[in-house]
Design a protein around this motif. Structure first.
Motif, PDB file in Angstrom:
ATOM      1  N   VAL A   1     -13.345 -33.438  -6.146  1.00 17.90           N
ATOM      2  CA  VAL A   1     -12.472 -34.182  -5.237  1.00 17.90           C
ATOM      3  C   VAL A   1     -13.249 -35.292  -4.533  1.00 17.90           C
ATOM      4  O   VAL A   1     -12.717 -36.373  -4.288  1.00 17.90           O
ATOM      5  N   GLU A   2     -14.506 -35.039  -4.244  1.00 15.86           N
ATOM      6  CA  GLU A   2     -15.287 -35.980  -3.447  1.00 15.86           C
ATOM      7  C   GLU A   2     -16.023 -37.030  -4.271  1.00 15.86           C
ATOM      8  O   GLU A   2     -16.394 -38.072  -3.732  1.00 15.86           O
ATOM      9  N   HIS A   3     -16.205 -36.793  -5.541  1.00 16.59           N
ATOM     10  CA  HIS A   3     -16.926 -37.733  -6.411  1.00 16.59           C
ATOM     11  C   HIS A   3     -16.084 -37.975  -7.668  1.00 16.59           C
ATOM     12  O   HIS A   3     -16.439 -37.531  -8.760  1.00 16.59           O
ATOM     13  N   ILE A   4     -14.992 -38.710  -7.494  1.00 19.71           N
ATOM     14  CA  ILE A   4     -14.027 -38.766  -8.590  1.00 19.71           C
ATOM     15  C   ILE A   4     -14.491 -39.601  -9.782  1.00 19.71           C
ATOM     16  O   ILE A   4     -14.087 -39.320 -10.901  1.00 19.71           O
ATOM     17  N   VAL A   5     -15.331 -40.590  -9.570  1.00 16.62           N
ATOM     18  CA  VAL A   5     -15.760 -41.404 -10.719  1.00 16.62           C
ATOM     19  C   VAL A   5     -16.651 -40.574 -11.643  1.00 16.62           C
ATOM     20  O   VAL A   5     -16.415 -40.509 -12.856  1.00 16.62           O
ATOM     21  N   ALA A   6     -17.652 -39.932 -11.078  1.00 14.30           N
ATOM     22  CA  ALA A   6     -18.526 -39.088 -11.896  1.00 14.30           C
ATOM     23  C   ALA A   6     -17.745 -37.916 -12.490  1.00 14.30           C
ATOM     24  O   ALA A   6     -17.918 -37.568 -13.668  1.00 14.30           O
ATOM     25  N   SER A   7     -16.869 -37.342 -11.690  1.00 13.63           N
ATOM     26  CA  SER A   7     -16.071 -36.209 -12.165  1.00 13.63           C
ATOM     27  C   SER A   7     -15.111 -36.632 -13.265  1.00 13.63           C
ATOM     28  O   SER A   7     -14.932 -35.919 -14.254  1.00 13.63           O
ATOM     29  N   ALA A   8     -14.479 -37.796 -13.095  1.00 10.90           N
ATOM     30  CA  ALA A   8     -13.555 -38.300 -14.118  1.00 10.90           C
ATOM     31  C   ALA A   8     -14.291 -38.589 -15.414  1.00 10.90           C
ATOM     32  O   ALA A   8     -13.774 -38.322 -16.502  1.00 10.90           O
ATOM     33  N   ALA A   9     -15.496 -39.131 -15.307  1.00 13.05           N
ATOM     34  CA  ALA A   9     -16.280 -39.408 -16.516  1.00 13.05           C
ATOM     35  C   ALA A   9     -16.621 -38.104 -17.236  1.00 13.05           C
ATOM     36  O   ALA A   9     -16.432 -38.002 -18.457  1.00 13.05           O
ATOM     37  N   ALA A  10     -17.086 -37.119 -16.496  1.00 12.01           N
ATOM     38  CA  ALA A  10     -17.414 -35.832 -17.119  1.00 12.01           C
ATOM     39  C   ALA A  10     -16.161 -35.171 -17.691  1.00 12.01           C
ATOM     40  O   ALA A  10     -16.183 -34.629 -18.807  1.00 12.01           O
ATOM     41  N   PHE A  11     -15.071 -35.226 -16.956  1.00 11.38           N
ATOM     42  CA  PHE A  11     -13.815 -34.637 -17.426  1.00 11.38           C
ATOM     43  C   PHE A  11     -13.308 -35.377 -18.665  1.00 11.38           C
ATOM     44  O   PHE A  11     -12.832 -34.749 -19.619  1.00 11.38           O
ATOM     45  N   GLY A  12     -13.412 -36.695 -18.669  1.00  7.84           N
ATOM     46  CA  GLY A  12     -12.983 -37.474 -19.830  1.00  7.84           C
ATOM     47  C   GLY A  12     -13.787 -37.125 -21.073  1.00  7.84           C
ATOM     48  O   GLY A  12     -13.219 -36.924 -22.153  1.00  7.84           O
ATOM     49  N   VAL A  13     -15.086 -37.022 -20.927  1.00 11.43           N
ATOM     50  CA  VAL A  13     -15.932 -36.642 -22.065  1.00 11.43           C
ATOM     51  C   VAL A  13     -15.604 -35.221 -22.514  1.00 11.43           C
ATOM     52  O   VAL A  13     -15.475 -34.935 -23.710  1.00 11.43           O
ATOM     53  N   GLY A  14     -15.435 -34.323 -21.549  1.00 12.60           N
ATOM     54  CA  GLY A  14     -15.098 -32.941 -21.893  1.00 12.60           C
ATOM     55  C   GLY A  14     -13.747 -32.831 -22.583  1.00 12.60           C
ATOM     56  O   GLY A  14     -13.595 -32.077 -23.554  1.00 12.60           O
TER      57      GLY A  14
END
Length: 147
Positions: free
Chosen positions: A83-96
């Protein structure tokens, strides 16, 4: 929950619009691409079904995107980093999510093909999963969880 459904529908709409633009630029049929998505459930007969099967493929695509949003939502409730780091999280989620589609979901489906694995196709697909799927889902889920 409406926020999560909205996140999935928006991400699915962005992703399918990008895919339609891509297949049109290659001189291919968007209906055939949507039938290919439907073939994950229906197998080879999906390619003989016309526009109703293409519409079913679109529904399948959107359902998968909504499912992805629910996965992200469930994870974000547990791990505040998402929730707090959406760019890094979105990138990891997108790759996953790309890896899940490439190596689990499509191979386990009834689709009579494998996804392209050339570098250009992988780059386009990763872009779509990170920017068009991961970011909208992460942003909307963050809004939902922050109230």
């Amino acid at each position: 929950m409406p926020w999560v459904v909205s996140a999935g529908l928006l991400a699915g709409a962005f992703d399918i619009a990008y895919a339609i633009g891509l297949v049109l630029s290659q001189g291919r049929s968007p209906a055939r691409m949507l039938q290919a998505i439907a073939s994950g459930v229906l197998g080879k007969p999906a390619f003989e079904g016309g526009l109703p099967i293409a519409a079913f493929g679109l529904a399948c695509h959107l359902a998968i995107a909504v499912g992805m949003a629910f996965v992200y939502y469930a994870a974000a409730q547990r791990w505040r980093f998402l929730v707090e780091h959406i760019v890094a999280s979105a990138a990891a989620f997108g790759v996953g999510s790309w890896m899940a589609m490439q190596y689990v979901i499509v191979p386990a489906s009834a689709a009579p093909f494998v996804l392209p694995a050339d570098p250009a196709s992988i780059a386009r697909s990763l872009f779509a999963h990170v920017v068009l799927v991961g970011l909208p889902i992460a942003w909307i889920v963050r809004r939902a969880l922050r109230g």
